[in-house]
Write a protein that holds these residues in place. Structure first.
Motif, PDB file in Angstrom:
ATOM      1  N   GLU A  47       0.829  -1.195   0.000  1.00 20.06           N
ATOM      2  CA  GLU A  47       0.000   0.000   0.000  1.00 20.06           C
ATOM      3  C   GLU A  47       0.866   1.249   0.000  1.00 20.06           C
ATOM      4  O   GLU A  47       1.926   1.305   0.627  1.00 20.06           O
ATOM      5  CB  GLU A  47      -0.898   0.020   1.250  1.00 20.06           C
ATOM      6  CG  GLU A  47      -1.806  -1.177   1.374  1.00 20.06           C
ATOM      7  CD  GLU A  47      -2.794  -1.258   0.233  1.00 20.06           C
ATOM      8  OE1 GLU A  47      -3.163  -0.201  -0.294  1.00 20.06           O
ATOM      9  OE2 GLU A  47      -3.166  -2.359  -0.138  1.00 20.06           O
ATOM     10  N   LYS A  48       0.404   2.271  -0.700  1.00 16.89           N
ATOM     11  CA  LYS A  48       1.102   3.552  -0.623  1.00 16.89           C
ATOM     12  C   LYS A  48       0.785   4.192   0.712  1.00 16.89           C
ATOM     13  O   LYS A  48      -0.306   4.047   1.272  1.00 16.89           O
ATOM     14  CB  LYS A  48       0.695   4.452  -1.781  1.00 16.89           C
ATOM     15  CG  LYS A  48      -0.773   4.827  -1.839  1.00 16.89           C
ATOM     16  CD  LYS A  48      -1.050   5.653  -3.081  1.00 16.89           C
ATOM     17  CE  LYS A  48      -2.515   6.046  -3.176  1.00 16.89           C
ATOM     18  NZ  LYS A  48      -2.796   6.797  -4.419  1.00 16.89           N
ATOM     19  N   HIS A  83      -6.227  -5.739   1.044  1.00 17.72           N
ATOM     20  CA  HIS A  83      -5.144  -5.521   2.003  1.00 17.72           C
ATOM     21  C   HIS A  83      -5.127  -4.043   2.379  1.00 17.72           C
ATOM     22  O   HIS A  83      -4.927  -3.184   1.519  1.00 17.72           O
ATOM     23  CB  HIS A  83      -3.811  -5.954   1.402  1.00 17.72           C
ATOM     24  CG  HIS A  83      -3.811  -7.386   0.957  1.00 17.72           C
ATOM     25  ND1 HIS A  83      -4.165  -7.762  -0.322  1.00 17.72           N
ATOM     26  CD2 HIS A  83      -3.543  -8.525   1.641  1.00 17.72           C
ATOM     27  CE1 HIS A  83      -4.089  -9.084  -0.421  1.00 17.72           C
ATOM     28  NE2 HIS A  83      -3.722  -9.576   0.755  1.00 17.72           N
ATOM     29  N   TRP A  84      -5.331  -3.771   3.648  1.00 17.46           N
ATOM     30  CA  TRP A  84      -5.531  -2.401   4.116  1.00 17.46           C
ATOM     31  C   TRP A  84      -4.361  -1.927   4.970  1.00 17.46           C
ATOM     32  O   TRP A  84      -3.770  -2.711   5.715  1.00 17.46           O
ATOM     33  CB  TRP A  84      -6.834  -2.312   4.926  1.00 17.46           C
ATOM     34  CG  TRP A  84      -8.046  -2.600   4.092  1.00 17.46           C
ATOM     35  CD1 TRP A  84      -8.587  -3.829   3.816  1.00 17.46           C
ATOM     36  CD2 TRP A  84      -8.837  -1.644   3.391  1.00 17.46           C
ATOM     37  NE1 TRP A  84      -9.676  -3.694   2.991  1.00 17.46           N
ATOM     38  CE2 TRP A  84      -9.863  -2.373   2.709  1.00 17.46           C
ATOM     39  CE3 TRP A  84      -8.806  -0.256   3.267  1.00 17.46           C
ATOM     40  CZ2 TRP A  84     -10.829  -1.742   1.941  1.00 17.46           C
ATOM     41  CZ3 TRP A  84      -9.770   0.369   2.497  1.00 17.46           C
ATOM     42  CH2 TRP A  84     -10.771  -0.369   1.841  1.00 17.46           C
ATOM     43  N   LYS A  85      -4.089  -0.637   4.858  1.00 18.76           N
ATOM     44  CA  LYS A  85      -3.047  -0.008   5.666  1.00 18.76           C
ATOM     45  C   LYS A  85      -3.680   1.119   6.466  1.00 18.76           C
ATOM     46  O   LYS A  85      -4.324   2.004   5.896  1.00 18.76           O
ATOM     47  CB  LYS A  85      -1.925   0.543   4.776  1.00 18.76           C
ATOM     48  CG  LYS A  85      -0.775   1.175   5.537  1.00 18.76           C
ATOM     49  CD  LYS A  85       0.296   1.656   4.585  1.00 18.76           C
ATOM     50  CE  LYS A  85       1.453   2.315   5.336  1.00 18.76           C
ATOM     51  NZ  LYS A  85       2.143   1.356   6.217  1.00 18.76           N
ATOM     52  N   ASP A  86      -3.486   1.092   7.765  1.00 12.75           N
ATOM     53  CA  ASP A  86      -4.065   2.127   8.617  1.00 12.75           C
ATOM     54  C   ASP A  86      -3.373   3.466   8.408  1.00 12.75           C
ATOM     55  O   ASP A  86      -2.143   3.561   8.412  1.00 12.75           O
ATOM     56  CB  ASP A  86      -3.940   1.735  10.094  1.00 12.75           C
ATOM     57  CG  ASP A  86      -4.926   0.647  10.485  1.00 12.75           C
ATOM     58  OD1 ASP A  86      -6.053   0.674   9.967  1.00 12.75           O
ATOM     59  OD2 ASP A  86      -4.566  -0.224  11.290  1.00 12.75           O
ATOM     60  N   TRP A  98     -11.648   7.108  11.887  1.00 12.61           N
ATOM     61  CA  TRP A  98     -10.461   6.330  11.529  1.00 12.61           C
ATOM     62  C   TRP A  98     -10.434   6.133  10.022  1.00 12.61           C
ATOM     63  O   TRP A  98     -11.465   5.945   9.390  1.00 12.61           O
ATOM     64  CB  TRP A  98     -10.499   4.985  12.225  1.00 12.61           C
ATOM     65  CG  TRP A  98      -9.235   4.163  12.076  1.00 12.61           C
ATOM     66  CD1 TRP A  98      -8.936   3.286  11.079  1.00 12.61           C
ATOM     67  CD2 TRP A  98      -8.129   4.145  12.975  1.00 12.61           C
ATOM     68  NE1 TRP A  98      -7.697   2.719  11.289  1.00 12.61           N
ATOM     69  CE2 TRP A  98      -7.178   3.228  12.455  1.00 12.61           C
ATOM     70  CE3 TRP A  98      -7.835   4.822  14.165  1.00 12.61           C
ATOM     71  CZ2 TRP A  98      -5.964   2.960  13.085  1.00 12.61           C
ATOM     72  CZ3 TRP A  98      -6.627   4.549  14.786  1.00 12.61           C
ATOM     73  CH2 TRP A  98      -5.714   3.641  14.257  1.00 12.61           C
ATOM     74  N   LEU A  99      -9.241   6.146   9.435  1.00 15.08           N
ATOM     75  CA  LEU A  99      -9.076   5.931   8.007  1.00 15.08           C
ATOM     76  C   LEU A  99      -8.052   4.838   7.754  1.00 15.08           C
ATOM     77  O   LEU A  99      -6.980   4.810   8.379  1.00 15.08           O
ATOM     78  CB  LEU A  99      -8.611   7.230   7.320  1.00 15.08           C
ATOM     79  CG  LEU A  99      -8.215   7.121   5.839  1.00 15.08           C
ATOM     80  CD1 LEU A  99      -9.402   6.691   4.984  1.00 15.08           C
ATOM     81  CD2 LEU A  99      -7.630   8.441   5.333  1.00 15.08           C
ATOM     82  N   ALA A 100      -8.387   3.929   6.847  1.00 17.55           N
ATOM     83  CA  ALA A 100      -7.432   2.961   6.302  1.00 17.55           C
ATOM     84  C   ALA A 100      -7.558   3.021   4.778  1.00 17.55           C
ATOM     85  O   ALA A 100      -8.616   3.374   4.240  1.00 17.55           O
ATOM     86  CB  ALA A 100      -7.713   1.560   6.817  1.00 17.55           C
ATOM     87  N   THR A 101      -6.495   2.680   4.069  1.00 15.72           N
ATOM     88  CA  THR A 101      -6.513   2.729   2.607  1.00 15.72           C
ATOM     89  C   THR A 101      -6.040   1.399   2.027  1.00 15.72           C
ATOM     90  O   THR A 101      -5.346   0.617   2.687  1.00 15.72           O
ATOM     91  CB  THR A 101      -5.607   3.854   2.070  1.00 15.72           C
ATOM     92  OG1 THR A 101      -4.251   3.602   2.444  1.00 15.72           O
ATOM     93  CG2 THR A 101      -6.053   5.205   2.599  1.00 15.72           C
ATOM     94  N   SER A 102      -6.440   1.172   0.775  1.00 14.39           N
ATOM     95  CA  SER A 102      -6.071  -0.064   0.091  1.00 14.39           C
ATOM     96  C   SER A 102      -6.053   0.192  -1.413  1.00 14.39           C
ATOM     97  O   SER A 102      -6.894   0.925  -1.933  1.00 14.39           O
ATOM     98  CB  SER A 102      -7.068  -1.184   0.414  1.00 14.39           C
ATOM     99  OG  SER A 102      -6.830  -2.335  -0.372  1.00 14.39           O
ATOM    100  N   THR A 103      -5.098  -0.420  -2.102  1.00 12.28           N
ATOM    101  CA  THR A 103      -5.083  -0.319  -3.560  1.00 12.28           C
ATOM    102  C   THR A 103      -5.823  -1.464  -4.226  1.00 12.28           C
ATOM    103  O   THR A 103      -6.134  -1.384  -5.417  1.00 12.28           O
ATOM    104  CB  THR A 103      -3.633  -0.284  -4.084  1.00 12.28           C
ATOM    105  OG1 THR A 103      -2.926  -1.436  -3.615  1.00 12.28           O
ATOM    106  CG2 THR A 103      -2.938   0.984  -3.620  1.00 12.28           C
ATOM    107  N   ASP A 104      -6.114  -2.535  -3.462  1.00 12.81           N
ATOM    108  CA  ASP A 104      -6.808  -3.682  -4.056  1.00 12.81           C
ATOM    109  C   ASP A 104      -8.136  -4.003  -3.382  1.00 12.81           C
ATOM    110  O   ASP A 104      -8.841  -4.921  -3.804  1.00 12.81           O
ATOM    111  CB  ASP A 104      -5.915  -4.926  -4.062  1.00 12.81           C
ATOM    112  CG  ASP A 104      -5.528  -5.409  -2.665  1.00 12.81           C
ATOM    113  OD1 ASP A 104      -6.026  -4.843  -1.670  1.00 12.81           O
ATOM    114  OD2 ASP A 104      -4.729  -6.370  -2.570  1.00 12.81           O
ATOM    115  N   GLY A 105      -8.514  -3.254  -2.341  1.00  9.92           N
ATOM    116  CA  GLY A 105      -9.771  -3.503  -1.647  1.00  9.92           C
ATOM    117  C   GLY A 105      -9.732  -4.685  -0.715  1.00  9.92           C
ATOM    118  O   GLY A 105     -10.759  -5.046  -0.134  1.00  9.92           O
TER     119      GLY A 105
END
Length: 536
Positions: free
Chosen positions: A5-6, A108-111, A99-106
């Motif tokens: 993840e970026k 695997h998430w990165k907090d 709270w925010l988490a992000t993912s490029t593939d939906g």
């Protein structure tokens, strides 16, 4: 392998907000509604928070999330949730963060962490949408102790948020409860207009920021919904608008999401009775709940969340795809993006499995390509009254690490051995103490989930049923080969049949062995394929 993840680093996380005076909470609600809200509050706030742990599919690295909202933008998924660090006692005081988490593939998430922190008012469920070059967030909030306002924030990067102030707050004209509002845009008369579907009513906007009250949600049939009526979202699919409304509906003991359909964005919305319950439970189990839309270019997804089997925290569940069948009914389906869950394939030798316990005229045979189990129907007591079900079941010898997570795929087909007795077949996950978490697909339009036990006489205790009126899979046809899929981790299993959601179910104290069951018939089970999950 999934891509890393970026990294997004939040700055200046504490916004300037307005202070609001105190009043008594829920004074505007009916007695039944107050009781229901109080019970929900006890469920959520009366539990201690766990230590840090990975989860299925994602949870915050500390504290706990709840009521998720997923937005896609410029190749990245953004998961927003109401969030608490610890148990502070008062319900509104619990939830003052986003709270925010992000993912490029939906998958695997990165907090990222809290992007709104320690607000001077409560922050309940939220929705986020884009207007021009900025993003708008709304969330349920309070005037004192009364949940009667939606507050709006803006951001140009989805990380740094500014509260727009009281002039943009949204309230019902009568001061009753209002909560999160899902927003869609439509072209009307050559211009873009926005419709908002809030807990509490329908709203409309010309710019997506300033809102006008339209009225109560335009739902037909006046169904009795216990305690709450909470829209998760509305979306145009084809030429219809599908409105998802959460609540406690007839036929579902626990919280469920129902589907209403309209020809126009402002309704009227009619209950889709043949597939009314999009998700939910007939009994007292509660694992997965909620449903909201996540919109991508040319694609729409569904999001929901799950309660940990221990009851202490919440997980963001795997994203799903909305499936509209030929009759126009909406279902939750398996999203192909979840293939990113698959890591190394695991060997699954069949060997020569044996029946776990004797069955009347029960037989089992393995060819190396499939497993066939037979449990013929017992003679009828009367010409139309069958005897007790005859069950036969067996488990493969291979032990898998279901706690770390596995994807399981296979096929099954069941046929009748008696013209008057309907057969059934299903999948078992062995548990300690001669028990198994079991899903039974019945050929009379019903699916049952529960516990199979055989310490004495074999017995299946049903704890949940899916049947007519449910969008989740209700049984399987006799004589047809069906494909099943299990997403299994941390004591929870998501079950799909022919890529449609069956149920999300607790499966604790597993031994790691998978098995098969047939009732009153003969069933063929293809050798399952298993993959280790790629989750940390």
């Amino acid at each position: 392998m999934h891509k890393p993840e970026k990294t997004i680093t939040p700055k200046n996380l504490v916004p300037r907000c307005v202070h609001v005076p105190s009043r008594h909470r829920y004074r505007h609600l009916t007695g039944l509604a107050r009781i229901g809200i109080a019970l929900l509050a006890c469920l959520i706030t009366g539990l201690a928070l766990p230590e840090q742990a990975s989860a299925f599919l994602h949870r915050s690295s500390e504290g706990t999330l709840k009521d998720n909202c997923v937005l896609w933008n410029d190749g990245t998924f953004y998961l927003f949730t109401m969030y608490r660090f610890n148990d502070k006692g008062g319900e509104q005081d619990q939830w003052r963060n986003v709270w925010l988490a992000t993912s490029t593939d939906g998958v695997h998430w990165k907090d990222v962490g809290p992007v709104i922190k320690d607000a001077p008012f409560g922050i309940y469920a939220m929705r986020v949408w884009k207007v021009g070059n900025r993003f708008i967030m709304d969330h349920g909030s309070f005037t004192g102790d009364k949940q009667d306002v939606l507050r709006l924030w803006e951001s140009d990067d989805l990380v740094h948020w500014k509260y727009l102030g009281p002039d943009f707050d949204i309230r019902r004209p009568d001061g009753q409860r209002i909560d999160h509002m899902d927003v869609i845009s439509e072209e009307e008369g050559g211009k873009t207009v926005y419709y908002g579907y809030a807990v509490g009513g329908l709203l409309r906007s010309d710019d997506g920021v300033k809102w006008k009250w339209v009225g109560e949600l335009p739902l037909t049939d006046s169904l009795s919904v216990r305690v709450v009526q909470e829209p998760g979202g509305c979306q145009r699919i084809g030429d219809k608008f599908y409105l998802l409304v959460g609540g406690f509906y007839p036929g579902s003991f626990e919280y469920a999401v129902a589907t209403y359909i309209a020809d126009r964005p402002d309704g009227p919305f009619k209950p889709d009775y043949p597939a009314f319950r999009l998700n939910g439970y007939s009994g007292r189990e509660l694992v997965a709940l909620w449903a909201g839309y996540c919109r991508l270019p040319g694609e729409t997804l569904l999001s929901n969340y799950m309660l940990d089997p221990g009851g202490a925290f919440w997980w963001h569940a795997p994203l799903k795809t909305p499936v509209v069948d030929a009759a126009g009914h909406l279902h939750m389906g398996y999203w192909k993006g979840n293939e990113a869950l698959k890591g190394a394939q695991l060997p699954c030798p069949v060997g020569q499995p044996k029946l776990a316990c004797p069955a009347k005229k029960g037989e089992i045979d393995s060819s190396g390509e499939d497993v066939t189990i037979k449990a013929p129907a017992l003679p009828s007591i009367r010409w139309i009254t069958p005897d007790k079900p005859n069950n036969a079941f067996a488990f493969l010898d291979t032990v898998f690490d279901f706690d770390k997570g596995c994807v399981v795929e296979g096929t099954l087909k069941v046929t009748a051995t008696d013209a008057l007795v309907f057969p059934a077949a299903g999948i078992c996950l062995e548990q300690e103490g001669k028990e198994a978490a079991t899903v039974l697909f019945e050929t009379w339009g019903q699916t049952e989930l529960g516990t199979l036990s055989w310490s004495k006489q074999p017995h299946f205790e049903s704890r949940d049923r899916t049947g007519f009126g449910c969008a989740t899979v209700a049984g399987m046809p006799a004589g047809e080969t069906c494909s099943y899929r299990l997403l299994l981790r941390k004591g929870i299993v998501e079950i799909y049949l022919n890529d449609l959601l069956v149920q999300t179910w607790p499966a604790a104290k597993l031994t790691g062995r998978i098995g098969f069951i047939v009732q009153d018939g003969e069933a063929h089970f293809g050798v399952p394929k298993l993959w280790a999950m790629t989750l940390p």
